[in-house]
Enzyme design. Structure first.
Site, short mmCIF file in Angstrom:
data_model
loop_
_atom_site.label_atom_id
_atom_site.label_comp_id
_atom_site.label_asym_id
_atom_site.label_seq_id
_atom_site.Cartn_x
_atom_site.Cartn_y
_atom_site.Cartn_z
N ASP A 182 -41.78 40.73 1.00
CA ASP A 182 -41.15 40.86 -0.31
C ASP A 182 -41.30 39.57 -1.12
O ASP A 182 -41.21 38.47 -0.57
CB ASP A 182 -39.66 41.17 -0.09
CG ASP A 182 -38.88 41.30 -1.39
OD1 ASP A 182 -39.11 42.30 -2.09
OD2 ASP A 182 -38.05 40.41 -1.70
N HIS A 186 -43.49 34.62 -5.08
CA HIS A 186 -42.52 33.53 -5.21
C HIS A 186 -42.58 32.55 -4.05
O HIS A 186 -41.74 31.66 -3.94
CB HIS A 186 -41.11 34.11 -5.38
CG HIS A 186 -41.02 34.96 -6.62
ND1 HIS A 186 -40.80 34.42 -7.86
CD2 HIS A 186 -41.20 36.29 -6.82
CE1 HIS A 186 -40.83 35.38 -8.77
NE2 HIS A 186 -41.06 36.52 -8.17
N GLU A 208 -46.32 41.43 -1.20
CA GLU A 208 -46.00 42.01 -2.50
C GLU A 208 -46.20 40.96 -3.57
O GLU A 208 -45.41 40.02 -3.70
CB GLU A 208 -44.55 42.53 -2.52
CG GLU A 208 -44.27 43.37 -3.73
CD GLU A 208 -43.16 42.83 -4.60
OE1 GLU A 208 -42.74 43.55 -5.50
OE2 GLU A 208 -42.73 41.69 -4.40
N HIS A 277 -37.50 48.57 -12.76
CA HIS A 277 -37.31 47.22 -12.22
C HIS A 277 -38.69 46.58 -12.00
O HIS A 277 -39.71 47.25 -12.04
CB HIS A 277 -36.55 47.27 -10.89
CG HIS A 277 -35.07 47.48 -11.07
ND1 HIS A 277 -34.13 46.59 -10.61
CD2 HIS A 277 -34.37 48.48 -11.65
CE1 HIS A 277 -32.92 47.02 -10.90
NE2 HIS A 277 -33.02 48.17 -11.53
#
Ligand code: LAG
Ligand code: CA
Length: 453
Positions: A182, A186, A208, A277
């Site tokens: 996930d 980032h 992801e 989202h």
């Protein structure tokens, strides 16, 4: 060292979004195993914040296996029962961050001030907020600041890396076969690599990374670590099916600037973009009915990427709403319907297209492409299979070269099981040609291993 396992081009997996471990175990036995799916992506299995919203699962409190999906014993039972059916489990691993603020977990533990059962304040980056413009021009902030206020782990630190690797290794020991990482965008790719280096086995890894072009961080940075979600595919396929011409799908792999097929995880929609989202655009979802099924037929019958079928629930326009309180498998009934669980993977055309993919995967070449310049297309999978899709409003009725030997073939999409010929049939002449007739918003897929004798 970490060697990536590649799924064969014959495989399809399904995201059973917010399904409980007991339901997933039942679904492996009742449907996924018998039909021939390869794997299930499950919702995050670790301890998360309390609350009704689906996204509480993306706010970890610890890596203990207590979640809305079930407890540790139920998790282990699911893995065993799915494995017995030949179905792998892919865990959604939320490792970039921990829960926002202060509160209480689903297991009744308190957390706050960056103090969690497994982490302490020094394990986190100094707080700063990711702003929307950072995505375009500041890679450092995207990876070191907080995503929607979620405390950002210092994934560069050896202690954090070892803690995350410990979690993943424990899951692999329990029989987990793969991971969705996930929020990979980032985390610096080198931090992910350092974590993967500590894994004792070689699970399937897919990161992801939301890259639709125009951002400071690009998906290709992550290809050395394993597979990556191909969001351009979801967005462009959706656009073609909703607003464009199917004829434009000819050779799309070259036109859309996509990653190599053996690295790409492809999907029509996912749990974020189907409800607006995660920076969603105008995506095809179960709410599009037959159009959605046709988009899935194209994804599953065309040899590009490793396809993930989305399995959703009715959220009645409330984009935060958690799943139905009814289980999918109740003692005497199956709660797959418009009001509750959507079970898109059980739609006959979607399951049928999955079986077609399994049967034709050995032939990766597209031949005999045909289109009417609008919304009717057809193509063959070498000499193993042939597909036709009519997304137009006119009847399709045309004689086409199929590339297949003469015979009478059973349509894999409209038959009710893999052992009958209850749906359409197609008669192919000795020259390989056949009359292909389809109503508007219909499709067919025939292959060498489903013929009338
Ligand atoms: C993901 N991939 O990178 C997930 O696919 C996505 O579903 C996650 O966001 C996100 N990254 C973080 O793991 C979801 C919801 C967010 C939600 C977040 C944390 O899309 O809306 O944020 O999970 O639960 C929620 C509130 C925010 C709030 C935040 C912190 O919606 O308003 O700021 O929690 O309290
Ligand atoms: Ca980060």
């Amino acid at each position: 060292s970490h060697v990536m396992a590649t799924p064969s081009s014959t495989s399809t997996f399904v995201h059973l979004f917010e399904w409980s471990w007991a339901d997933i175990a039942n679904e492996c036995e009742a449907f996924l195993g018998p039909q021939g799916f390869k794997a299930v992506q499950i919702s995050p299995p670790n301890e998360h914040i309390a609350g009704e919203q689906w996204w509480t699962r993306y706010q970890p409190v610890s890596y203990e296996l207590t979640s809305r999906g079930g407890n540790r014993a139920q998790f282990i039972d699911m893995i065993k029962r799915c494995k017995a059916q030949g179905i792998d489990i892919y865990v959604d691993a939320v490792i970039n961050h921990m829960a926002h603020g202060n509160g209480i977990s689903i297991a009744g533990k308190t957390y706050g001030n960056k103090q969690y059962p497994i982490y302490e304040p020094k394990d986190f980056h100094k707080p700063c907020a990711i702003k929307s413009e950072d995505y375009v021009n500041d890679a450092w902030r995207v990876q070191n600041c907080e995503l929607v206020g979620l405390h950002d782990l210092d994934t560069d630190s050896p202690r954090v890396q070892t803690t995350i690797a410990g979690y993943l290794n424990e899951l692999v020991k329990l029989g987990v076969a793969g991971f969705r990482l996930d929020a990979s965008k980032h985390m610096p790719a080198k931090d992910i690599a350092a974590i993967l280096k500590q894994l004792q086995h070689s699970p399937l890894i897919f990161q992801e990374v939301i890259d639709q072009g125009g951002e400071a961080i690009t998906a290709d940075t992550y290809l050395n670590n394993g597979m990556v979600t191909e969001f351009k595919y979801s967005v462009k396929l959706s656009h073609v099916f909703k607003k464009g011409r199917l004829a434009s799908l000819k050779g799309f792999e070259k036109d859309w600037d996509l990653m190599p097929s053996d690295k790409a995880i492809v999907f029509t929609d996912n749990h974020d973009n189907q409800r607006g989202h995660g920076g969603a655009g105008d995506i095809v979802t179960f709410q599009d009915g037959k159009l959605y099924e046709l988009a899935n037929v194209f994804m599953l019958t065309y040899p590009y990427g490793y396809p993930k079928v989305m399995s959703s629930y009715n959220f009645n326009g409330d984009t935060d709403a958690g799943g139905p309180t009814e289980q999918v498998h109740q003692s005497d009934k199956l709660n797959c319907n418009d009001q509750l669980w959507q079970c898109e993977h059980r739609k006959p055309y979607i399951t049928g297209a999955m079986r077609f993919r399994a049967q034709t995967g050995k032939s990766q070449s597209i031949q005999h492409w045909w289109d009417n310049d609008k919304n009717q297309i057809a193509f063959s999978r070498g000499d193993l299979g042939f597909v036709a899709i009519n997304r137009g409003s006119q009847v399709m009725n045309v004689t086409l070269q199929t590339g297949l030997p003469a015979g009478v073939y059973c349509d894999e999409l409209s038959r009710t099981s893999a052992n009958d010929c209850s749906g359409k049939t197609v008669s192919i002449a000795r020259d390989g040609k056949a009359n292909i007739a389809l109503k508007p918003m219909d499709a067919l897929a025939i292959h060498r291993f489903a013929q009338v004798n």
